[in-house]
Every structure is written in structure tokens, then in C-alpha cells.
Design a protein around this motif. Structure first.
Motif, PDB file in Angstrom:
ATOM      1  N   ALA A   1      88.989  26.035  89.686  1.00  0.00           N
ATOM      2  CA  ALA A   1      90.174  26.427  89.280  1.00  0.00           C
ATOM      3  C   ALA A   1      91.295  26.645  90.543  1.00  0.00           C
ATOM      4  N   GLN A   2      90.578  27.129  91.726  1.00  0.00           N
ATOM      5  CA  GLN A   2      91.801  27.147  92.873  1.00  0.00           C
ATOM      6  C   GLN A   2      92.240  25.697  93.242  1.00  0.00           C
ATOM      7  N   GLU A   3      91.623  24.525  92.813  1.00  0.00           N
ATOM      8  CA  GLU A   3      92.163  23.160  93.284  1.00  0.00           C
ATOM      9  C   GLU A   3      92.721  22.388  92.122  1.00  0.00           C
ATOM     10  N   MET A   4      92.566  23.027  90.942  1.00  0.00           N
ATOM     11  CA  MET A   4      92.757  22.365  89.619  1.00  0.00           C
ATOM     12  C   MET A   4      94.460  21.736  89.780  1.00  0.00           C
ATOM     13  N   ALA A   5      95.336  22.699  90.290  1.00  0.00           N
ATOM     14  CA  ALA A   5      96.726  22.420  90.101  1.00  0.00           C
ATOM     15  C   ALA A   5      96.954  21.170  90.991  1.00  0.00           C
ATOM     16  N   ARG A   6      96.491  21.071  92.092  1.00  0.00           N
ATOM     17  CA  ARG A   6      96.501  20.015  93.066  1.00  0.00           C
ATOM     18  C   ARG A   6      96.301  18.685  92.615  1.00  0.00           C
ATOM     19  N   TYR A   7      95.111  18.494  91.964  1.00  0.00           N
ATOM     20  CA  TYR A   7      94.698  17.430  91.381  1.00  0.00           C
ATOM     21  C   TYR A   7      95.471  16.803  90.005  1.00  0.00           C
ATOM     22  N   VAL A   8      96.105  18.015  89.128  1.00  0.00           N
ATOM     23  CA  VAL A   8      96.849  17.438  88.289  1.00  0.00           C
ATOM     24  C   VAL A   8      98.065  17.056  88.707  1.00  0.00           C
TER      25      VAL A   8
ATOM     26  N   PRO B   1      91.600   6.862  78.500  1.00  0.00           N
ATOM     27  CA  PRO B   1      91.267   8.414  78.084  1.00  0.00           C
ATOM     28  C   PRO B   1      92.156   9.189  78.980  1.00  0.00           C
ATOM     29  N   LEU B   2      92.325  10.492  78.352  1.00  0.00           N
ATOM     30  CA  LEU B   2      92.918  11.628  79.294  1.00  0.00           C
ATOM     31  C   LEU B   2      91.889  12.118  80.132  1.00  0.00           C
ATOM     32  N   LYS B   3      92.306  12.330  81.186  1.00  0.00           N
ATOM     33  CA  LYS B   3      91.315  13.085  82.525  1.00  0.00           C
ATOM     34  C   LYS B   3      91.511  14.398  82.387  1.00  0.00           C
ATOM     35  N   LEU B   4      90.764  15.278  81.674  1.00  0.00           N
ATOM     36  CA  LEU B   4      90.717  16.725  81.678  1.00  0.00           C
ATOM     37  C   LEU B   4      89.896  17.365  82.671  1.00  0.00           C
TER      38      LEU B   4
ATOM     39  N   THR C   1      95.182  12.822  89.744  1.00  0.00           N
ATOM     40  CA  THR C   1      93.760  12.626  89.622  1.00  0.00           C
ATOM     41  C   THR C   1      93.350  12.969  88.364  1.00  0.00           C
ATOM     42  N   LEU C   2      93.918  14.168  87.784  1.00  0.00           N
ATOM     43  CA  LEU C   2      93.764  14.658  86.376  1.00  0.00           C
ATOM     44  C   LEU C   2      95.040  14.730  85.420  1.00  0.00           C
ATOM     45  N   ASP C   3      94.728  14.376  84.341  1.00  0.00           N
ATOM     46  CA  ASP C   3      96.043  14.420  83.515  1.00  0.00           C
ATOM     47  C   ASP C   3      96.461  15.942  83.073  1.00  0.00           C
ATOM     48  N   LEU C   4      95.405  16.668  82.943  1.00  0.00           N
ATOM     49  CA  LEU C   4      95.609  18.090  82.364  1.00  0.00           C
ATOM     50  C   LEU C   4      94.252  18.991  82.744  1.00  0.00           C
ATOM     51  N   GLY C   5      94.453  20.211  82.786  1.00  0.00           N
ATOM     52  CA  GLY C   5      93.327  21.104  82.918  1.00  0.00           C
ATOM     53  C   GLY C   5      93.599  22.672  83.069  1.00  0.00           C
ATOM     54  N   LEU C   6      92.448  23.388  82.792  1.00  0.00           N
ATOM     55  CA  LEU C   6      92.719  24.628  82.875  1.00  0.00           C
ATOM     56  C   LEU C   6      92.327  25.348  84.133  1.00  0.00           C
TER      57      LEU C   6
ATOM     58  N   ASN D   1      99.875  16.980  84.223  1.00  0.00           N
ATOM     59  CA  ASN D   1     101.010  16.292  84.934  1.00  0.00           C
ATOM     60  C   ASN D   1     101.922  15.538  84.471  1.00  0.00           C
ATOM     61  N   HIS D   2     103.325  15.702  85.052  1.00  0.00           N
ATOM     62  CA  HIS D   2     104.359  15.292  84.540  1.00  0.00           C
ATOM     63  C   HIS D   2     104.562  13.976  83.884  1.00  0.00           C
ATOM     64  N   ALA D   3     103.917  13.014  84.760  1.00  0.00           N
ATOM     65  CA  ALA D   3     103.794  11.737  84.298  1.00  0.00           C
ATOM     66  C   ALA D   3     103.120  11.344  82.886  1.00  0.00           C
ATOM     67  N   ALA D   4     101.993  12.277  82.997  1.00  0.00           N
ATOM     68  CA  ALA D   4     101.207  12.075  81.630  1.00  0.00           C
ATOM     69  C   ALA D   4     102.200  12.756  80.493  1.00  0.00           C
ATOM     70  N   LEU D   5     102.748  13.645  80.772  1.00  0.00           N
ATOM     71  CA  LEU D   5     103.552  14.251  79.626  1.00  0.00           C
ATOM     72  C   LEU D   5     104.726  13.295  79.274  1.00  0.00           C
ATOM     73  N   ALA D   6     105.152  12.521  80.194  1.00  0.00           N
ATOM     74  CA  ALA D   6     106.446  11.648  79.829  1.00  0.00           C
ATOM     75  C   ALA D   6     105.878  10.386  79.261  1.00  0.00           C
ATOM     76  N   ASP D   7     104.630  10.201  79.037  1.00  0.00           N
ATOM     77  CA  ASP D   7     104.087   9.077  78.009  1.00  0.00           C
ATOM     78  C   ASP D   7     103.938   9.693  76.610  1.00  0.00           C
ATOM     79  N   PRO D   8     104.812   9.218  75.627  1.00  0.00           N
ATOM     80  CA  PRO D   8     104.537   9.760  74.322  1.00  0.00           C
ATOM     81  C   PRO D   8     103.299   9.674  73.504  1.00  0.00           C
TER      82      PRO D   8
END
Length: 290
Positions: free
Chosen positions: A51-58, A3-6, A62-67, A190-197
Motif C-alpha cells: 500500500a505504501q508504494e501503490m500511488a507511485r505505481y498508479v 486489460p486493466l492493471k489492478l 504501471t498500474l491503472d488503478l489500485g487500493l 491513473n489520469h490517463a486511464a480515466l481519460a480513456d472512455p
């Protein structure tokens, strides 16, 4: 697939984000005792993250994507991929601004006047870089909240605070000197998540549906019945993506006309359609528009 981690932004954007996902087709149900809401999609797992921490976890995976906001992306300087821009907030569908604010009678009239001043903000890294790039030597300190009050009480010379309309700032007897940053919400991955088709396809599906929900918020559908003799006059009033949909009714002297218009235009358009001969005019909301 795993599952994607959102990441859903916890705090002021939380409810607005959950409502946006609901309109896009995903029902998210928060729990009062933990930070892991349920979602009606077995291929997604949710977590509430500031929201202040989202980019760090992505960035870490730890997260695949987030807002999160553009502001917090710039603050963290995390290496993440921007999937799309989503302009919405707790109060409106317009971007917010980070502004330089001073007491009404402060001598500070321009950003350059901050030299030697003390500035409080939650957006410390961005503000320091903003001032340094302009050669302004000011002390920037982190604010744990109630930032505007620090300027009101004279604890600092100025604050950098976020606002949509500026009304609260003015109500506190403060003055906006300048806009430092216009920010909106970004879906990041996350770059690795986007690299997976397979995972990329899921992320792009989410982005498409969220954008479709936001576009629909600004549009409505209009439908009306029009005498055949009045068709050209009515159609001339109607904006549309290509052309209005026109179909015959059982009565050959009447036609049904349907189109999509900006919601803000309806209050002017319906009286014009009525005056042109349209009858049975219906307006209805849209859920998604691609």
C-alpha cells in the motif's frame, strides 16, 4: 481492450481486499510463489503491491488503478485520481488513525511539546510536514517496524503510529497525545486511464460494485407476515429507503412485509415487530446494495 492493471494491497489489507472483491463479484486467487493473483475477469490483471508504494505505481501508469490508504497517498504526494472512498480494514469497517504516542509518564502533553524531541514513524514525510506547518522543530526518523517498542524502550521520545482502537497502545503502557490523521482506503486511478472512455467505464463499474458491497455489509433484509388489522402498527416500526414492500398472501387477512434496515437495529426491532403482531420474521444478509 487491453486489460486493466489492478493493484491489490499486499500485507494487512490483502485478505480484506480480496474478500471485498469477492463480495463485489470478482474472485481473486493469490499464488504463494508470485505477486500476480488470478482473477475471474479476462479484462483485469492483478498485482500485489505494498500500500505504501501503490500511488507511485498508479501515477506512473504501471498500474491503472489500485487500493491504498489516504495516509500513503499523502505520504507519497503522487499525482493520482481518487475514484472513491472505501472504509474497510482487516479488523473492522471503520477508519484507522495515525496518532502521536508517548510513554505514559512522558512530559509531552501536546503536539507543541515535541520541540527538540526525536520521533519515529513509518509516515515520515507526512509527519515532518505536519510538524513544520505548526512551527515545531523535532527530529523525525523512519521506523522499519516495531515502532511502539521504540517508545517503550526509550529509543525515541515519541512515535507516530496507526491504530483503530488504541487498545494495543494502552496495553504497552503508552499514551495517545493527539490524532494526526484519520485514514481510510481509497480506490485510485491513473489520469490517463480515466481519460480513456472505455477504461473509465470499467473503473467506474469496479468502484460502483465495491461501494455496493460495503453498503450491504451494514444492512439486512427483514421479511415478516402481518395480520391486515396490524399492518399500520407494524409498518410504523419499519425504516426503509422509501416505504416497505407489502403484498397480499393467499389468505386475504394476512400480508407479507419486506424492508431493508440497519443491521445494528435488528436486535431491538425484531422483538418490537413480534410484539406488534408480526409472525414468521426472517432476517437475511445482503451481498450488494446500490
Amino acid at each position: 481492450m487491453t486489460p486493466l492493471k489492478l493493484g491489490i494491497p499486499k500485507g494487512s489489507l490483502e485478505q480484506a481486499s480480496i474478500q471485498l472483491f469477492a463480495q463485489a463479484g470478482w474472485r481473486i486467487t493469490p499464488h504463494t510463489r508470485n505477486y500476480y493473483p488470478d482473477i475471474d475477469d479476462p479484462n483485469i490483471r492483478c498485482a500485489l503491491v505494498r500500500a505504501q508504494e501503490m500511488a507511485r505505481y498508479v501515477e506512473r501508469g504501471t498500474l491503472d488503478l489500485g487500493l491504498t490508504g489516504l495516509d500513503w497517498m499523502l505520504e507519497s504526494q503522487a499525482d493520482v485520481a481518487e475514484v472513491c472512498t472505501l472504509t474497510y480494514s482487516k479488523a473492522s469497517n471503520r477508519p484507522s488513525r495515525w496518532v502521536l504516542v508517548v510513554p505514559e509518564h512522558s512530559p509531552v502533553q501536546r503536539v507543541e511539546d515535541l520541540a527538540g524531541c526525536k520521533v519515529a514513524t513509518e509516515l515520515v514525510g507526512f509527519t515532518r510536514r505536519f510538524l513544520a506547518e505548526r512551527g515545531i522543530d523535532a527530529e523525525v526518523e523512519f521506523s522499519w517496524g516495531a515502532t511502539e517498542a521504540k517508545a517503550v524502550e526509550g529509543l525515541v521520545d515519541a512515535v507516530v503510529e496507526i491504530t483503530e482502537t488504541g487498545s494495543t497502545i494502552r496495553a504497552h503502557g503508552l499514551r495517545i497525545v493527539a490524532d494526526l490523521l484519520v485514514t481510510d482506503t481509497r480506490l485510485i486511478a491513473n489520469h490517463a486511464a480515466l481519460a480513456d472512455p472505455e477504461r473509465r467505464a470499467r473503473i467506474e463499474q469496479i468502484a460502483l460494485m465495491l461501494k455496493a458491497a460495503l453498503v450491504a455489509r451494514h444492512k439486512v433484509a427483514l421479511k415478516c407476515n402481518v395480520p391486515a388489522a396490524k399492518l399500520d402498527e407494524v409498518v410504523a416500526l419499519l425504516p426503509s429507503l422509501h416505504a416497505p414492500t407489502v403484498s397480499h398472501l393467499y389468505d386475504k387477512d394476512w400480508l407479507a412485509v419486506e424492508t431493508i434496515v440497519d443491521a445494528a437495529a435488528v436486535r431491538e426491532l425484531i422483538p418490537q415487530l413480534s410484539a406488534a403482531g408480526a409472525e414468521g420474521i426472517l432476517e437475511y444478509e445482503l451481498r450488494k446494495m446500490v
